[in-house]
Design a protein around this motif. Structure first.
Motif, PDB file in Angstrom:
ATOM      1  N   VAL A 124       0.867  -1.169   0.000  1.00 40.81           N
ATOM      2  CA  VAL A 124       0.000   0.000   0.000  1.00 40.81           C
ATOM      3  C   VAL A 124       0.906   1.222   0.000  1.00 40.81           C
ATOM      4  O   VAL A 124       1.611   1.509   0.978  1.00 40.81           O
ATOM      5  CB  VAL A 124      -0.934  -0.002   1.226  1.00 40.81           C
ATOM      6  CG1 VAL A 124      -1.803   1.253   1.225  1.00 40.81           C
ATOM      7  CG2 VAL A 124      -1.812  -1.258   1.212  1.00 40.81           C
ATOM      8  N   ASN A 125       0.903   1.920  -1.118  1.00 41.29           N
ATOM      9  CA  ASN A 125       1.811   3.060  -1.279  1.00 41.29           C
ATOM     10  C   ASN A 125       1.324   4.296  -0.540  1.00 41.29           C
ATOM     11  O   ASN A 125       2.114   4.992   0.103  1.00 41.29           O
ATOM     12  CB  ASN A 125       1.984   3.381  -2.767  1.00 41.29           C
ATOM     13  CG  ASN A 125       2.555   2.212  -3.550  1.00 41.29           C
ATOM     14  OD1 ASN A 125       3.518   1.583  -3.119  1.00 41.29           O
ATOM     15  ND2 ASN A 125       1.957   1.912  -4.694  1.00 41.29           N
ATOM     16  N   SER A 126       0.013   4.551  -0.634  1.00 35.82           N
ATOM     17  CA  SER A 126      -0.520   5.758   0.002  1.00 35.82           C
ATOM     18  C   SER A 126      -2.022   5.641   0.181  1.00 35.82           C
ATOM     19  O   SER A 126      -2.695   4.886  -0.530  1.00 35.82           O
ATOM     20  CB  SER A 126      -0.191   6.995  -0.843  1.00 35.82           C
ATOM     21  OG  SER A 126      -0.840   6.911  -2.107  1.00 35.82           O
ATOM     22  N   THR A 136       1.646   4.950   5.817  1.00 37.43           N
ATOM     23  CA  THR A 136       2.041   4.354   4.532  1.00 37.43           C
ATOM     24  C   THR A 136       3.462   4.763   4.197  1.00 37.43           C
ATOM     25  O   THR A 136       3.934   5.793   4.649  1.00 37.43           O
ATOM     26  CB  THR A 136       1.091   4.821   3.416  1.00 37.43           C
ATOM     27  OG1 THR A 136       1.090   6.257   3.350  1.00 37.43           O
ATOM     28  CG2 THR A 136      -0.315   4.328   3.651  1.00 37.43           C
ATOM     29  N   PRO A 137       4.162   3.935   3.420  1.00 34.28           N
ATOM     30  CA  PRO A 137       3.709   2.668   2.836  1.00 34.28           C
ATOM     31  C   PRO A 137       3.795   1.523   3.834  1.00 34.28           C
ATOM     32  O   PRO A 137       4.542   1.591   4.808  1.00 34.28           O
ATOM     33  CB  PRO A 137       4.681   2.458   1.682  1.00 34.28           C
ATOM     34  CG  PRO A 137       5.950   3.102   2.144  1.00 34.28           C
ATOM     35  CD  PRO A 137       5.527   4.308   2.951  1.00 34.28           C
ATOM     36  N   THR A 173      -1.979   1.101  -4.510  1.00 40.67           N
ATOM     37  CA  THR A 173      -1.163  -0.073  -4.208  1.00 40.67           C
ATOM     38  C   THR A 173      -0.469  -0.561  -5.471  1.00 40.67           C
ATOM     39  O   THR A 173      -0.740  -0.078  -6.586  1.00 40.67           O
ATOM     40  CB  THR A 173      -2.035  -1.218  -3.652  1.00 40.67           C
ATOM     41  OG1 THR A 173      -2.790  -1.797  -4.734  1.00 40.67           O
ATOM     42  CG2 THR A 173      -2.993  -0.735  -2.581  1.00 40.67           C
TER      43      THR A 173
END
Length: 367
Positions: free
Chosen positions: A299-301, A318-319, A353
């Motif tokens: 999950v990037n942001s 995040t991440p 993601t």
């Protein structure tokens, strides 16, 4: 009677001067003893050699034909008709005591060998004889020797089969595979290469704590070879394991937030001390981010749109990464606008993601 006589034929040796057996046509003579008159029916009767088969070999061969069978015996007079296993064969050499014939192909039903007697008939006389042993047309029984495992949807699988014959079919359970190549290994075995369907159904594991979300698991399948020509089959039970593609999948459990409701409480300026307008916030809701794939989900942001100030939103920094079936909660409650007022506010959470981007909509009403 006046126009019919029934007689028993004599031994052929008795019909010749030198007492040698007569073979072939002989005359039939009728003589009236009292009147001395007679008549002759030239070639009216025929003596033929008795046929007897004493040995045959070999007594089995492939159902496709082409086996040279030697038949030993007596009384074989060319031309002859030969049947082997109940099927007409082609004589290629005939003498009085030996016949060599080539078997023909036979029709196979239900992958069963075909068995029948060997017989010889002298065409000119109709005399025939049959062997005491039978000839068997063998149908090759396929055996799956090996199959590559594990494999993945959309990938290739190689299956090695001993005794493969005719038009091949491969099945993964009941799903027919597309065969892309067929290689004769020169040792009686054949290697087939086929494509694993992309939509093969894998076992799904329910993800704990995330109702309605499942993740694919390695799944074993039967692999079956079938000859469409002979109907012969062989199955290797649980012979192939299909693994899910190593990709992550983003899922939510539940699928989203339901509408939030907060209560507006009017202030009382005449109270002691005076009170201001206020809002009783909604209950907290939780939506879980779940990895429903078979690889690491990153999950990037998690970003918020305008209007999210009316909500209190909480989630992990995040991440972060999630293994298959792992989950990470997002909690939210609606606290209403500031200053307090009735009405509806909404905002969007965007979850980005490595498996793609999805949004969660939040709608809150103050009443």
């Amino acid at each position: 009677t006046f126009n019919s006589i029934v007689v028993i034929s004599p031994n052929s040796r008795d019909t010749t001067i030198n007492a040698e057996p007569a073979v072939g046509p002989v005359p039939v003579t009728i003589r009236n003893v009292h009147s001395g008159t007679q008549t002759v029916f030239a070639a009216g009767f025929r003596y033929h050699s008795a046929i007897r088969i004493v040995a045959v070999g070999p007594t089995e061969g492939p159902f496709t034909g082409g086996t040279r069978v030697t038949i030993d015996g007596i009384g074989f007079d060319d031309p002859v008709a030969v049947t082997i296993g109940g099927v007409a064969a082609q004589p290629i050499q005939v003498s009085g005591t030996k016949i060599i014939a080539i078997t023909s192909g036979v029709t196979v039903t239900g992958c069963s060998d075909v068995t029948g007697p060997i017989s010889v008939t002298n065409i000119s006389t109709g005399a025939s004889g049959e062997s005491s042993v039978e000839f068997t047309y063998r149908v090759p029984q396929p055996i799956i020797i090996s199959a590559t495992s594990p494999v993945q949807p959309g990938g290739t699988i190689t299956v090695r089969v001993f005794g493969a014959f005719g038009f091949p079919r491969l099945r993964l359970d009941q799903r027919v595979l597309s065969i892309t190549s067929e290689v004769d290994n020169g040792d009686g075995s054949t290697t087939f290469t086929a494509i694993v369907p992309t939509n093969v159904e894998l076992t799904q594991q329910a993800c704990a704590g995330a109702p309605g979300v499942t993740a694919p698991q390695p799944t074993s399948f039967d692999i079956t070879y079938e000859s469409a020509t002979t109907g012969c089959t062989d199955t290797m039970s649980d012979g192939v394991i299909v693994e899910p593609l190593p990709v992550a999948r983003l899922a939510f459990s539940p699928n989203g937030f339901t509408p939030f409701t907060a209560t507006f409480v009017a202030g009382d300026p005449g109270a002691t001390p005076p009170t201001s307008d206020s809002i009783t916030p909604s209950a907290t809701q939780t939506v879980n981010i779940v990895n429903s794939g078979a690889a690491l989900l990153t999950v990037n942001s998690i970003t918020q749109s305008v209007g999210c100030s009316a909500f209190v939103i909480s989630h992990a920094p995040t991440p972060f990464d999630l293994n298959p079936c792992d989950l990470q909660p997002i909690t939210a409650r609606y606290v209403g606008p500031s200053p307090p007022a009735t009405g509806t506010q909404s905002c969007t959470l965007t979850v980005d993601t490595n498996a793609g981007t999805r949004s969660l909509n939040l709608v809150g009403t103050t009443q």
